[in-house]
Design a protein around this motif. Sequence first.
Motif, PDB file in Angstrom:
ATOM      1  N   UNK A 391       0.798  -1.237   0.000  1.00 13.43           N
ATOM      2  CA  UNK A 391       0.000   0.000   0.000  1.00 13.43           C
ATOM      3  C   UNK A 391       0.829   1.285   0.000  1.00 13.43           C
ATOM      4  N   UNK A 392       1.952   1.261  -0.729  1.00 17.30           N
ATOM      5  CA  UNK A 392       2.720   2.508  -0.889  1.00 17.30           C
ATOM      6  C   UNK A 392       2.910   2.863  -2.363  1.00 17.30           C
ATOM      7  N   UNK A 393       2.206   2.151  -3.250  1.00 19.40           N
ATOM      8  CA  UNK A 393       2.260   2.480  -4.676  1.00 19.40           C
ATOM      9  C   UNK A 393       1.317   3.655  -4.966  1.00 19.40           C
ATOM     10  N   UNK A 394       1.556   4.331  -6.090  1.00 18.44           N
ATOM     11  CA  UNK A 394       0.732   5.482  -6.467  1.00 18.44           C
ATOM     12  C   UNK A 394       0.184   5.325  -7.876  1.00 18.44           C
ATOM     13  N   UNK A 395      -0.957   5.964  -8.110  1.00 18.02           N
ATOM     14  CA  UNK A 395      -1.501   6.025  -9.471  1.00 18.02           C
ATOM     15  C   UNK A 395      -1.425   7.445 -10.007  1.00 18.02           C
ATOM     16  N   UNK A 402       7.527   8.909  -2.396  1.00 15.34           N
ATOM     17  CA  UNK A 402       7.169   7.967  -1.321  1.00 15.34           C
ATOM     18  C   UNK A 402       8.433   7.319  -0.754  1.00 15.34           C
ATOM     19  N   UNK A 403       9.350   6.940  -1.630  1.00 17.72           N
ATOM     20  CA  UNK A 403      10.594   6.318  -1.171  1.00 17.72           C
ATOM     21  C   UNK A 403      11.384   7.259  -0.266  1.00 17.72           C
ATOM     22  N   UNK A 404      11.438   8.534  -0.636  1.00 15.58           N
ATOM     23  CA  UNK A 404      12.193   9.477   0.191  1.00 15.58           C
ATOM     24  C   UNK A 404      11.562   9.654   1.571  1.00 15.58           C
ATOM     25  N   UNK A 405      10.239   9.529   1.651  1.00 19.06           N
ATOM     26  CA  UNK A 405       9.567   9.535   2.963  1.00 19.06           C
ATOM     27  C   UNK A 405      10.012   8.318   3.768  1.00 19.06           C
ATOM     28  N   UNK A 406      10.143   7.179   3.076  1.00 20.37           N
ATOM     29  CA  UNK A 406      10.549   5.938   3.747  1.00 20.37           C
ATOM     30  C   UNK A 406      12.006   5.991   4.179  1.00 20.37           C
ATOM     31  N   UNK A 407      12.875   6.591   3.361  1.00 21.93           N
ATOM     32  CA  UNK A 407      14.291   6.719   3.748  1.00 21.93           C
ATOM     33  C   UNK A 407      14.391   7.437   5.097  1.00 21.93           C
ATOM     34  N   UNK A 408      13.662   8.529   5.211  1.00 24.78           N
ATOM     35  CA  UNK A 408      13.715   9.340   6.434  1.00 24.78           C
ATOM     36  C   UNK A 408      13.222   8.527   7.638  1.00 24.78           C
ATOM     37  N   UNK A 467      -1.628   3.389  -2.166  1.00 24.91           N
ATOM     38  CA  UNK A 467      -1.846   4.296  -1.037  1.00 24.91           C
ATOM     39  C   UNK A 467      -3.147   5.062  -1.322  1.00 24.91           C
ATOM     40  N   UNK A 468      -4.068   5.131  -0.336  1.00 27.65           N
ATOM     41  CA  UNK A 468      -5.406   5.680  -0.626  1.00 27.65           C
ATOM     42  C   UNK A 468      -5.544   7.189  -0.482  1.00 27.65           C
ATOM     43  N   UNK A 469      -4.491   7.931  -0.792  1.00 30.36           N
ATOM     44  CA  UNK A 469      -4.640   9.375  -0.609  1.00 30.36           C
ATOM     45  C   UNK A 469      -3.495  10.161  -1.196  1.00 30.36           C
ATOM     46  N   UNK A 470      -3.258  11.317  -0.600  1.00 29.21           N
ATOM     47  CA  UNK A 470      -2.197  12.206  -1.053  1.00 29.21           C
ATOM     48  C   UNK A 470      -0.830  11.708  -0.592  1.00 29.21           C
ATOM     49  N   UNK A 471       0.199  12.074  -1.344  1.00 27.10           N
ATOM     50  CA  UNK A 471       1.550  11.690  -0.911  1.00 27.10           C
ATOM     51  C   UNK A 471       1.997  12.532   0.283  1.00 27.10           C
ATOM     52  N   UNK A 472       1.461  13.755   0.398  1.00 27.43           N
ATOM     53  CA  UNK A 472       1.872  14.568   1.556  1.00 27.43           C
ATOM     54  C   UNK A 472       1.270  14.014   2.849  1.00 27.43           C
ATOM     55  N   UNK A 473       0.136  13.299   2.769  1.00 29.21           N
ATOM     56  CA  UNK A 473      -0.405  12.672   3.994  1.00 29.21           C
ATOM     57  C   UNK A 473       0.491  11.502   4.406  1.00 29.21           C
ATOM     58  N   UNK A 474       1.069  10.812   3.405  1.00 26.21           N
ATOM     59  CA  UNK A 474       1.996   9.716   3.722  1.00 26.21           C
ATOM     60  C   UNK A 474       3.274  10.287   4.332  1.00 26.21           C
ATOM     61  N   UNK A 475       3.755  11.381   3.761  1.00 31.46           N
ATOM     62  CA  UNK A 475       4.967  11.999   4.316  1.00 31.46           C
ATOM     63  C   UNK A 475       4.712  12.457   5.756  1.00 31.46           C
ATOM     64  N   UNK A 476       3.527  12.983   6.014  1.00 35.76           N
ATOM     65  CA  UNK A 476       3.179  13.412   7.370  1.00 35.76           C
ATOM     66  C   UNK A 476       3.122  12.199   8.304  1.00 35.76           C
ATOM     67  N   UNK A 477       2.569  11.075   7.806  1.00 31.29           N
ATOM     68  CA  UNK A 477       2.446   9.852   8.624  1.00 31.29           C
ATOM     69  C   UNK A 477       3.804   9.247   8.958  1.00 31.29           C
ATOM     70  N   UNK A 478       4.804   9.506   8.097  1.00 32.92           N
ATOM     71  CA  UNK A 478       6.136   8.920   8.314  1.00 32.92           C
ATOM     72  C   UNK A 478       7.158   9.959   8.772  1.00 32.92           C
ATOM     73  N   UNK A 479       6.664  11.136   9.176  1.00 27.46           N
ATOM     74  CA  UNK A 479       7.597  12.243   9.485  1.00 27.46           C
ATOM     75  C   UNK A 479       8.461  11.939  10.695  1.00 27.46           C
ATOM     76  N   UNK A 480       7.956  11.125  11.616  1.00 27.65           N
ATOM     77  CA  UNK A 480       8.772  10.758  12.776  1.00 27.65           C
ATOM     78  C   UNK A 480       8.393   9.360  13.255  1.00 27.65           C
ATOM     79  N   UNK A 481       9.292   8.762  14.007  1.00 27.62           N
ATOM     80  CA  UNK A 481       9.067   7.415  14.542  1.00 27.62           C
ATOM     81  C   UNK A 481       8.576   7.543  15.979  1.00 27.62           C
ATOM     82  N   UNK A 482       7.416   6.969  16.240  1.00 32.93           N
ATOM     83  CA  UNK A 482       6.897   6.921  17.604  1.00 32.93           C
ATOM     84  C   UNK A 482       7.322   5.578  18.191  1.00 32.93           C
ATOM     85  N   UNK A 483       8.256   5.601  19.120  1.00 27.20           N
ATOM     86  CA  UNK A 483       8.785   4.333  19.651  1.00 27.20           C
ATOM     87  C   UNK A 483       7.711   3.529  20.387  1.00 27.20           C
ATOM     88  N   UNK A 484       6.601   4.177  20.750  1.00 26.78           N
ATOM     89  CA  UNK A 484       5.495   3.450  21.391  1.00 26.78           C
ATOM     90  C   UNK A 484       4.827   2.472  20.422  1.00 26.78           C
TER      91      UNK A 484
END
Length: 496
Positions: A391-395, A402-408, A467-484
């Motif tokens: 669920x990280x592919x785009x149309x 998306x990959x650069x969001x994942x690298x971070x 992915x069911x939405x915008x790429x900026x929502x994915x970047x926001x979702x992966x912006x930081x790691x919540x160790x919880x």
Amino acid sequence: MTQHSKRERPSILIIGTGFGGLGMAIKLKLAGFTNLTLLEKADRVGGTWRDNTYPGAACDVQSHFYSYSFEPKHDWSRKFGLQREILGYMEHCVEKYRLGDHIRFHAEVQEAAFDDHSNQWTVTLASGEQLTAEVLITATGQLNQPAWPKLDGLDRFRGKMFHSARWDHEYDLTGKRVAVIGTGASAIQFVPEIAPMVEQLDLFQRSAAWVLPKPDRSFKHWEQTLFQKLPLWNRFYRYLIYWKNESRALAFTKFSGLLEYYANQAKREARKRVTDPAKLKKIIPDYKIGCKRILISNDWYPAINRPNVNLITDPIDRVDETGVITRDGHHHPADAIICGTGFRASEFLSPIKITGRGGKTLNEAWQNGAAAFKGITVSGFPNMFMLYGPNTNLAHNSILYMLESQFRYVLECLEALEKYPHSAMDVRQDRQDRFTHVVQKGLEDTVWSSGCTSWYLDANGRNTINWPGFTFTYRFATRRVDTADYQFLYPGQTTG
């Protein structure tokens, strides 16, 4: 990113040297991680851009946005990059960031297993050699395993046969009778290239594709100079492409009625270019536009219109020694069969056997469909990070964003691990389930769920690709790691 002090730990193995593997390795090196090895099954880098060398192979995302944001290329020859140029760009990145010393070629991975007692991954190569590392990053992509058509008698054919992703450049198609099976993204690029040279081209179509004009052209020299001399203009140009592409997400996910404009555009183009009424009737799809991948081409319809191209929609019954037999009993003789039937996209990490905690395999974990937290981590598989996972592919936009969001995100995970030396981080099952539920819920009202059969759907009819939405929502979702979201396991531990 500034150069960090050298970090010998953790030891890192990356599987694959496509855009995901190379970009991740560059980011790791820039962050100071030096103990890393990239494993590549072939003899050179490039992933899908190394494998797909068929005539006309090109990208359907604009060149300036189909490249890393941290490594802009100013001298793209065209608005949409050609295969050879994209591969050249990737090879340039390897050279510039000195990745050569970290890459092992002819290193095909067969198995990867996590050891609960040592918190290490053991990777077994096809040669039998075993390698160990504390962190495993998979960058095998979704378009690396060609999908062969399941047809009776395919092995009996006596002529030449190959898949478009394994193009045989030694075989001369000139004056031959050629059968092409499939009318997807690859076929719409290579059919116009080979149609003028073959005697007869029988094109077997299971379902028509929506094809829009490709706004492509060569860049002028002054434009390339401008990109080079004014980096801000280059960045602004990328920005414009991003928002133009991103706006299309609304049509795919929320307001599918907007896609009707594009459907009418495709119909107009077909009527203008295809004069044969029988062919015209066959190339207009009967499903909602966007349900399958929308394709772009300026020469597909003119190729279909050629008198030596025969568009066949009757299902294939079987293949014999000399050609293809359709269900109506008609025999279509062929000197060569080219399968443009795409990839086994929903079989993530196939054919590698991955074993996690307690001997559980990824196939067992995914028996109801592939799922990963933020498309990156899978519960029960500590210190394994997937790039371009479920669920990280785009149309609608560039997968490189998306990959650069994942690298971070992966880099932040490694920084979290530094705070807990010798531990391995495993995403909690409840967090993964909750994330998967939100993603699947988000996909329910999208155009991809409007009833067609596409490569976005797995064997259970579940969309594990997009992915069911915008790429900026994915970047926001992966912006930081919540160790919880994770439990940190120490060697020999079974719970966090």
